[in-house]
Design a protein around this motif. Sequence first.
Motif, PDB file in Angstrom:
ATOM      1  N   LEU A 143       0.844  -1.197   0.000  1.00  0.00           N
ATOM      2  CA  LEU A 143       0.000   0.000   0.000  1.00  0.00           C
ATOM      3  C   LEU A 143       0.873   1.238   0.000  1.00  0.00           C
ATOM      4  O   LEU A 143       1.891   1.296   0.693  1.00  0.00           O
ATOM      5  N   SER A 144       0.466   2.242  -0.765  1.00  0.00           N
ATOM      6  CA  SER A 144       1.191   3.511  -0.820  1.00  0.00           C
ATOM      7  C   SER A 144       0.179   4.631  -1.017  1.00  0.00           C
ATOM      8  O   SER A 144      -1.028   4.406  -0.958  1.00  0.00           O
ATOM      9  N   GLY A 145       0.661   5.841  -1.234  1.00  0.00           N
ATOM     10  CA  GLY A 145      -0.234   6.970  -1.488  1.00  0.00           C
ATOM     11  C   GLY A 145      -0.415   7.856  -0.277  1.00  0.00           C
ATOM     12  O   GLY A 145       0.432   7.906   0.620  1.00  0.00           O
ATOM     13  N   THR A 146      -1.558   8.541  -0.226  1.00  0.00           N
ATOM     14  CA  THR A 146      -1.810   9.560   0.801  1.00  0.00           C
ATOM     15  C   THR A 146      -2.077   8.953   2.174  1.00  0.00           C
ATOM     16  O   THR A 146      -1.524   9.397   3.182  1.00  0.00           O
ATOM     17  N   ASP A 147      -2.938   7.929   2.240  1.00  0.00           N
ATOM     18  CA  ASP A 147      -3.357   7.368   3.537  1.00  0.00           C
ATOM     19  C   ASP A 147      -3.188   5.849   3.570  1.00  0.00           C
ATOM     20  O   ASP A 147      -4.157   5.118   3.837  1.00  0.00           O
ATOM     21  N   PRO A 148      -1.997   5.330   3.350  1.00  0.00           N
ATOM     22  CA  PRO A 148      -1.852   3.863   3.345  1.00  0.00           C
ATOM     23  C   PRO A 148      -2.181   3.236   4.689  1.00  0.00           C
ATOM     24  O   PRO A 148      -2.621   2.081   4.740  1.00  0.00           O
ATOM     25  N   LYS A 186     -10.375   9.414   2.657  1.00  0.00           N
ATOM     26  CA  LYS A 186      -9.072   8.747   2.702  1.00  0.00           C
ATOM     27  C   LYS A 186      -8.803   8.094   1.343  1.00  0.00           C
ATOM     28  O   LYS A 186      -9.722   7.565   0.707  1.00  0.00           O
ATOM     29  N   ALA A 188      -5.622   5.697  -0.981  1.00  0.00           N
ATOM     30  CA  ALA A 188      -4.357   4.976  -1.014  1.00  0.00           C
ATOM     31  C   ALA A 188      -4.264   4.252  -2.347  1.00  0.00           C
ATOM     32  O   ALA A 188      -5.210   4.254  -3.154  1.00  0.00           O
TER      33      ALA A 188
END
Length: 462
Positions: A143-148, A186, A188
């Motif tokens: 998981l990656s991104g803004t809110d993993p 949220k 991700a």
Amino acid sequence: MNTNFQRRIGLVLTLICALVWSSGWQMAQAAPYAPGDPVVNIFLVSSDSDDTDENDNAGGHCILEDATDATTLNTFSLTSDSNDTDEADNMSGVCIAAAAPEIDVTPTSHNYGQVQENTTSPVQAITIENLGSVDLTVSGIALSGTDPGQFTISGGGTCGTTPMTISAGNSCTVEVTFDPTSSGAKTATLELDSDDPDEGTVNLPLSGEGTATPVNVAVDVQTNTISPARQTDPISFTVTITNLDNNPLSSLPVDVVFPDAYLDCTTADHSPTVMDNQMTWPNLLGTAGVILSQNDPISFQVNCTAGLDTTLLPSQQATLRAIAANGSDVDGISIFAPTNVFIAKRGLDVDRTTGQVLITWQTADESQIAAFNVYRKWAGDKDWILLNSNAIVAERSGQATNGNYTFSDQLIEGAVMASAYRDAHYRLGLLMVDGSEQFLDLGSTDRTSAQSGAIYLPLMTK
């Protein structure tokens, strides 16, 4: 380069062009490409001989062409059917697709919708399929991104841990949940890394909205100001919120909204954010530093100033409301357009040197007023004293128009006014044409400045 070799090369290139554009030319394609797939073209043809007495074997590459990609498949061969240099050769060729894995992921994105904070959504299964002809190796799932941290790979799917292999034509699943720890949107990205030659990393967008935990509270709003009030007079309210839940309450968002034309609320306890016609406490209890057990209350004061004369209100009510936990409970005070308002303005001016009090008032409508009385009461006394010996006759009695009035009262001689007098309170009696008498508060001498302005009438009701 000898002449025969040059002629052979030229012949081969000519035949290749004829081969590609000829309506009678056919080319076989091996899986995974099916009829209807993009056209396969041939390039980089080379001769293996300059001997005009032997057939040539020409070799090169096949290119799968579409609007976005060109993938080398494999080598091919072309064989001449003649060694006659005076005749065109008939060429044939076959393109064989190279063996490779091909990843396919479904769904391509997922929105979990609204999920209450500090809870877990239903599991969403992500399917990874190998459409290729050889094994697919998945080297990473993350998981990656803004809110993993608001999403979780649960480990309950069939894919197992990476690296792992998916054989041709088979698939496995990865299970992902949404676990918001706070309210709000949220996002991700689920990243899938593999040895797919043209799609080494697949990014799958994930999204959801955390919602606040519902609370069981009771809200009560009370006014601390006696009605009526003048324009610019201070008006305050006390808001009390009680925890009715069995569990302790440590987080409580609160909003207070008000009709800013009629109430200008600027300050309150526990430092809210004030914008336009709203005060906001993202977490009132956190700011106040308290935790509410069952049936515990918290109270705070909201400070406002009277704005426009409420006789100007439209027919609908304007309301000051306190809203707890995004609507778990709401209470308010209604400020409304009054009917039968007879007094438009009033004034009380105290001269502390002479001890004289000048009382003024202006009517708005005298259609039901016959006369007036002025009353005074000393601080601490219960009884009102009538100051005028005769009723003050209304100037426009029976008419729907206004009149202006002045009344003077002498309290104590000026020499002792500054230190020896008691506060005096005044009220106006309206003698109605039906024989009844209505009363209006005019204020008291305990204020240090003149009290005048349009009446803010009537103030409010639950």
